[in-house]
Scaffold this active site. Structure first.
Site, mmCIF file in Angstrom:
data_model
loop_
_atom_site.group_PDB
_atom_site.id
_atom_site.type_symbol
_atom_site.label_atom_id
_atom_site.label_comp_id
_atom_site.label_asym_id
_atom_site.label_seq_id
_atom_site.Cartn_x
_atom_site.Cartn_y
_atom_site.Cartn_z
ATOM 1 N N ASN A 79 0.802 -1.224 0.000
ATOM 2 C CA ASN A 79 0.000 0.000 0.000
ATOM 3 C C ASN A 79 0.840 1.282 0.000
ATOM 4 O O ASN A 79 0.320 2.366 0.224
ATOM 5 C CB ASN A 79 -0.961 -0.002 1.190
ATOM 6 N N ILE A 87 1.155 6.972 -0.021
ATOM 7 C CA ILE A 87 0.487 6.029 0.870
ATOM 8 C C ILE A 87 -0.976 5.882 0.468
ATOM 9 O O ILE A 87 -1.655 6.884 0.236
ATOM 10 C CB ILE A 87 0.553 6.521 2.336
ATOM 11 N N CYS A 88 -1.452 4.647 0.397
ATOM 12 C CA CYS A 88 -2.873 4.413 0.107
ATOM 13 C C CYS A 88 -3.570 4.079 1.423
ATOM 14 O O CYS A 88 -3.490 2.960 1.910
ATOM 15 C CB CYS A 88 -3.016 3.259 -0.882
ATOM 16 N N LEU A 89 -4.195 5.072 2.014
ATOM 17 C CA LEU A 89 -4.848 4.877 3.304
ATOM 18 C C LEU A 89 -6.095 5.766 3.335
ATOM 19 O O LEU A 89 -5.995 6.972 3.089
ATOM 20 C CB LEU A 89 -3.861 5.256 4.426
ATOM 21 N N GLN A 122 -1.309 0.129 -3.652
ATOM 22 C CA GLN A 122 -0.763 1.369 -4.198
ATOM 23 C C GLN A 122 0.358 0.988 -5.158
ATOM 24 O O GLN A 122 0.544 1.619 -6.183
ATOM 25 C CB GLN A 122 -0.220 2.247 -3.059
#
EC number: 2.3.2.23
Lengths: 194, 223
Positions: A79, A87-89, A122
């Protein structure tokens, strides 16, 4: 306009219990809109032992808009982009709430390191590896931690001091450490052969 | 989505063969009816007959689809209601299209099996079942995102004046606004959100609610 009173308060409160959480936030420049966060790699993961730096930029709408965070330390994680550190959050995007703080957001990033979500990647290459060759993923992530997250500038002064105490001149110690990329043992080896 | 994996593109017909047979076929038993009734009445009756038959097929399709969907939902443990709905829509569309295709076949002069298959695949694909299902999938998987409230609606939420009583928590400590992180001061104005009773400074929460109608602390959506 960024709510600077809030940012000040956040910095104070976050750095008050840095011993417990290991999470640190400090201003990058004089402005309080550009900050650096540090999180320790969670225990029991390939990131254990590493210290990860996260570049934080506060948008004008903060805290009504999420802070923009990306890793400045290279990380191998489904991610997190291995190229850019993006960052994929969800809480850093549409699930942000003004009741969250820089510290809680960094805690979430740390939790993400412990619990990768390969279904919502990601970095597609890392995610594929995580799903298909888990053991390779673990060793790559561990190698990246060793290579990029352990030679941080945090302990440089201590290393210099240690080597100076052994009897080497400080200027030489500093230049040697820089040449070997901060590795204390390599520096010692090199200093001995000079 | 696997459920949409209908007959493939192999049998796609040429454009001309479709257009020639594409007039919607109404009146399967029209000839018999004409013998007994005047042309106008026969048309009404046959239309009615087909409407009822269509409806019946759609209901049957929806039921079978819903049952299949529910089973998939139960087995994969990924949203029972969602799969039931997807199944129902898929089933009804599938049955309706098969019926339409069969009628087209009945009325066409060319009865070759290849043509039949081409028609089936073309009609099923032409209604963009895949696209429709994709849209449903997307809406179901989206995490609910609260829209901003109107100024009027925000003003309807009760205001509270901070007093010595409501500025302290159960243990007698001063509480602070979770948005600006500053302690509540006596005399300041705040808002206590309906149901969850979470309290914030008036100016802080209003700014948030206008763009995002949910409680910052518990995410309860306000309407």
């Amino acid at each position: 306009m960024v709510d600077f009173a809030r940012v000040q308060k956040e910095l104070q409160e976050c750095n008050r219990d840095v011993e417990v959480s290991g999470i640190k936030v400090s201003p990058k420049a004089d402005k309080l809109t550009h900050l650096i966060g540090t999180i320790p790699g969670p225990l029991g993961t390939p990131y254990e032992g590493g210290t990860f730096e996260i570049d934080i930029q506060l948008p004008d709408g903060y805290p009504f808009e999420p802070p923009r965070m990306q890793f400045s330390t290279k990380v191998w994680h489904p991610n997190i982009s291995s190229q850019s550190g993006a960052i994929c959050l969800d809480i850093l995007k549409d699930q942000w709430s003004p009741a969250l703080t820089l510290k809680t957001a960094l805690l979430s990033v740390q939790a993400l390191l412990s619990a990768p979500q390969p279904d919502d990647p990601q970095d597609a290459v890392v995610a594929q590896q995580y799903l298909r060759e888990y053991q390779t993923f673990v060793s790559t992530a561990r190698y990246w931690t060793e290579a990029f997250a352990k030679t941080s500038s945090l302990g440089v002064e201590e290393k210099v001091q240690k080597l100076v105490e052994m009897g080497f001149p400080e200027a030489l110690v500093r230049s040697t450490l820089e040449v070997v990329g901060g590795d204390e043992n390599l520096a010692l080896e090199k200093l001995c052969t000079v | 989505m696997e459920i949409c994996a209908y007959p493939n593109f192999l049998f796609l017909p040429s454009a001309s063969s479709i257009s020639s047979s594409f007039s919607f076929p109404i009146g399967i038993s029209a000839e018999k009816v004409i013998k007994f009734c005047s042309p106008g009445v026969s048309k009404v009756i046959s239309n009615l007959f087909f409407a009822i038959f269509d409806f019946f097929l759609i209901v049957v399709g929806a039921t079978i689809g819903a049952m299949t969907g529910a089973l998939i939902g139960l087995k994969t443990q990924r949203g029972f209601i969602r799969w039931t709905l997807i199944g129902a829509i898929n089933g009804s569309v599938f049955f309706f299209e098969v019926f339409k295709t069969l009628l087209a076949l009945w009325h066409s002069d060319d009865g070759e099996i290849e043509f039949f298959l081409s028609l089936v695949s073309y009609q099923l694909l032409s209604i963009d079942v895949v696209d429709q299902m994709g849209a449903i999938e997307r809406t179901f998987e989206e995490v609910p995102r609260a829209k901003g409230l109107s100024r009027r609606r925000v003003d309807e939420i009760p205001k509270i004046k901070i007093t010595g009583k409501n500025a302290l928590d159960a243990s007698g400590e001063g509480i602070s606004c979770s948005i600006c992180l500053q302690d509540f001061q006596l005399g300041e104005m705040g808002r206590s959100l309906p149901y969850c009773r979470h309290m914030f400074h008036l100016c802080c929460i209003d700014k948030w609610l206008l763009v995002h109608g949910s409680c910052p602390l518990c995410r309860r959506i306000l309407t």
